[in-house]
Every structure is written in structure tokens, then in C-alpha cells.
Design a protein around this motif. Structure first.
Motif, PDB file in Angstrom:
ATOM      1  N   THR A  25       0.841  -1.209   0.000  1.00  0.00           N
ATOM      2  CA  THR A  25       0.000   0.000   0.000  1.00  0.00           C
ATOM      3  C   THR A  25       0.877   1.261   0.000  1.00  0.00           C
ATOM      4  O   THR A  25       0.601   2.206  -0.733  1.00  0.00           O
ATOM      5  N   GLY A  26       1.951   1.235   0.809  1.00  0.00           N
ATOM      6  CA  GLY A  26       2.853   2.396   0.878  1.00  0.00           C
ATOM      7  C   GLY A  26       3.526   2.658  -0.461  1.00  0.00           C
ATOM      8  O   GLY A  26       3.521   3.783  -0.961  1.00  0.00           O
ATOM      9  N   PHE A 218      -2.419   3.312   4.007  1.00  0.00           N
ATOM     10  CA  PHE A 218      -1.071   3.032   4.502  1.00  0.00           C
ATOM     11  C   PHE A 218      -0.834   3.674   5.884  1.00  0.00           C
ATOM     12  O   PHE A 218      -0.392   2.997   6.815  1.00  0.00           O
TER      13      PHE A 218
END
Lengths: 246, 54
Positions: A25-26, A218
Motif C-alpha cells: 500500500t505504501g 497506509f
């Protein structure tokens, strides 16, 4: 839905699952934000009325959207906490509120920076601006409440109640531009309707909205992990994590 | 080429608004991640210390 709720019921499983999802996600968030920023600043055409000033749309609109979407999520989490007594919902509620507050703040700052050259003023008590400001105040009240109580579970319940009460502000923000014909323009993006923005300007906006969403997920996961470690300190699984961490 | 670049940086006279908006956006986003990561480091150290003292 019940599967999702049962997944929320175990902090240990949630923590480990998040650990696997977070790098994705990051990474995805930063890539989308970089692509959207470069596309919006360098390749999107100049607006015939607002010139380059309209490029603030690529931050302002996603930030305003996310500030409302995250508050809606908080409403769902509040119901999960108050009705189904899911403890993890309280933790997620706290993590979501700080990200939501930053989105509301960013929407107001960029709106102000956009308003000065276009409207000739940094701020006006327009219905849309005022209702978004109220949303920021709600977020701030929730953040203050988090640090006001020693008993975390009692604080979680109060936060949930305040979040539910504050939900009334969301339709006011959304429909303010239709109910009161004030300075702020109507929505460029409406679900299930043809957007009033050209595709060459729309696509980078959609990329930025995606980037903002991934970023919000995130950071919420990151903050949730911290809160879980702090709350579950007495459990074996947290001690195992601490042993593994150098 | 150079003229085009200067024109783009000037953002048609709106440079201070546009660049300030993007700078604020990146500052808030980066600060939030850095704060959360530092918080985790501090928390892990605090909890390890607490377990040792127990």
C-alpha cells in the motif's frame, strides 16, 4: 461482511496481515502520488479561464474527498464498536481520525491558496468552506478526546458517539453548493454522472485520488499497528514481536 | 526550451500559490509517515524497557 468483521475481531491476525499489506500500500501510494503530481503539473493542459492556478485541483479535490470518505469510515467503525463491541474498531477509529484531520486541513489550506487568486480572498464564510471547517473542528475534537481520558475504552465510546453525531455534517458539505448558491463551484466529479471536466484533466485527478486513498490506508495501518502494540502489551503475540524486533 | 521551463516554473503568474500548495501537501504527507515510523521505534523501545523492568 461478517467475514470482514471476524477478521477485525482478532488484533493479532489483523497486525500480521497488515504487516504484509503495508509495503504494498505504501509503495503503491507513493508511485500514484508521484505519477499524478508530475502528470497534473507538467502534462495536463492549462485551463482557459484559471490558467495554471487550476493545478491545485490535483491536491484540493482528493484531500476534500478523503476528508469526507474517512469520516464516513469512522461512522461505520463507530457502529462496529457501539453495536458489535469490536475492540479493534476503537483503535482504527483513533488512527483514522488523525489522517482525516490532516486531509481536512490540507483541503482548507489548498482551498485558501486557490481562493486568493480566483476569488480575491483567502477565506469567506461560504457554506462549503464553513461546513468543511466544521468537519476539521470535529476531527480536532476527536483528537483532543483521545488524549483526555486515562480509560481508553471509555474514550473510544465517546469518540464513537461524537463521530456518529458529526455525520450530519457530511450531507451538508456535499449539498451545500446546491442548497446555497454561494461562491464555491459545484462538483466536477459526481458518481454515476458524466464529469464536467475534460478527460485530459480528469485522468491525472483520478490517479491522485487513487494515490490519496492508498496513502490514507497506509498511514492508518501504520498508526493502527502502533496503537495495537501499546494496547496489547500484556499479550504473548506482542512480546514475540518485540523479541523479533532488533 | 529554457523559456518554456521558466514559463512553467512561473505557473503563469500563480507560482507562489501553486508551489506553496504542493509544498504543503508533500510536507504534511511526509511528516505524517515520518512521525508514525518514529513513534513505532519509540514505542518498541519503551515496551522493551518496560518488559525488562517487569
Amino acid at each position: 461482511m461478517w467475514r470482514a468483521l471476524s477478521f477485525l475481531a482478532s488484533p493479532k491476525h489483523f497486525y500480521h496481515k497488515m504487516q504484509r499489506w503495508m509495503p504494498w500500500t505504501g509503495g503503491f501510494a507513493w508511485v500514484l502520488l508521484a505519477v499524478g503530481t508530475i502528470w497534473g503539473l507538467c502534462f495536463a493542459p492549462v485551463d482557459y479561464q484559471q490558467g495554471h492556478a487550476y493545478r491545485m485541483i490535483y491536491i484540493h479535490v482528493p484531500a476534500a474527498m478523503l476528508s469526507m470518505m474517512l469520516y464516513t469510515l469512522m461512522g461505520f467503525l463507530s457502529v462496529s464498536l457501539l453495536i458489535w463491541r469490536i475492540k479493534l474498531a476503537g483503535v482504527l477509529l483513533r488512527a483514522t481520525s488523525s489522517v482525516g484531520a490532516s486531509m481536512a486541513l490540507l483541503a482548507l489550506i489548498t482551498g485558501s491558496l486557490w481562493g486568493k487568486p480566483m476569488w480575491g480572498t483567502w477565506w469567506i464564510w461560504d457554506a462549503r468552506l464553513t461546513s468543511e471547517f466544521v468537519l476539521l473542528l470535529l476531527y480536532l475534537a476527536i483528537l483532543v478526546l483521545q488524549h483526555s481520558y486515562q480509560n481508553q475504552q471509555a474514550a473510544d465510546h465517546l469518540i464513537a458517539i461524537l463521530s456518529l453525531v458529526g455525520l450530519i455534517d457530511l450531507p451538508i458539505i456535499h449539498y451545500s453548493v446546491y442548497w446555497w448558491h454561494t461562491l464555491h463551484q459545484g462538483s466536477s466529479l459526481i458518481a454515476f454522472a458524466k464529469p464536467s471536466i475534460h478527460s485530459s484533466m480528469l485522468y491525472p485527478l483520478l490517479v491522485m485520488i487513487g494515490g490519496f486513498m492508498m496513502y490514507a490506508i497506509f498511514v492508518i495501518l501504520l498508526k493502527t499497528q502502533n496503537l495495537l502494540l501499546d494496547r496489547e502489551i500484556g499479550t504473548q503475540w506482542v512480546q514475540n514481536i518485540l523479541d523479533e524486533t532488533p | 526550451m529554457m523559456d518554456g521551463l521558466i514559463h512553467w516554473i512561473a505557473m503563469g503568474g500563480y507560482a507562489r500559490y501553486v508551489w506553496l500548495a504542493y509544498a504543503t501537501f508533500f510536507a504534511i504527507f511526509i511528516a505524517q509517515v515520518v512521525h508514525a515510523k518514529k513513534q513505532k521505534k519509540r514505542l518498541v523501545n519503551k515496551l522493551k524497557h518496560w518488559i525488562k523492568s517487569e
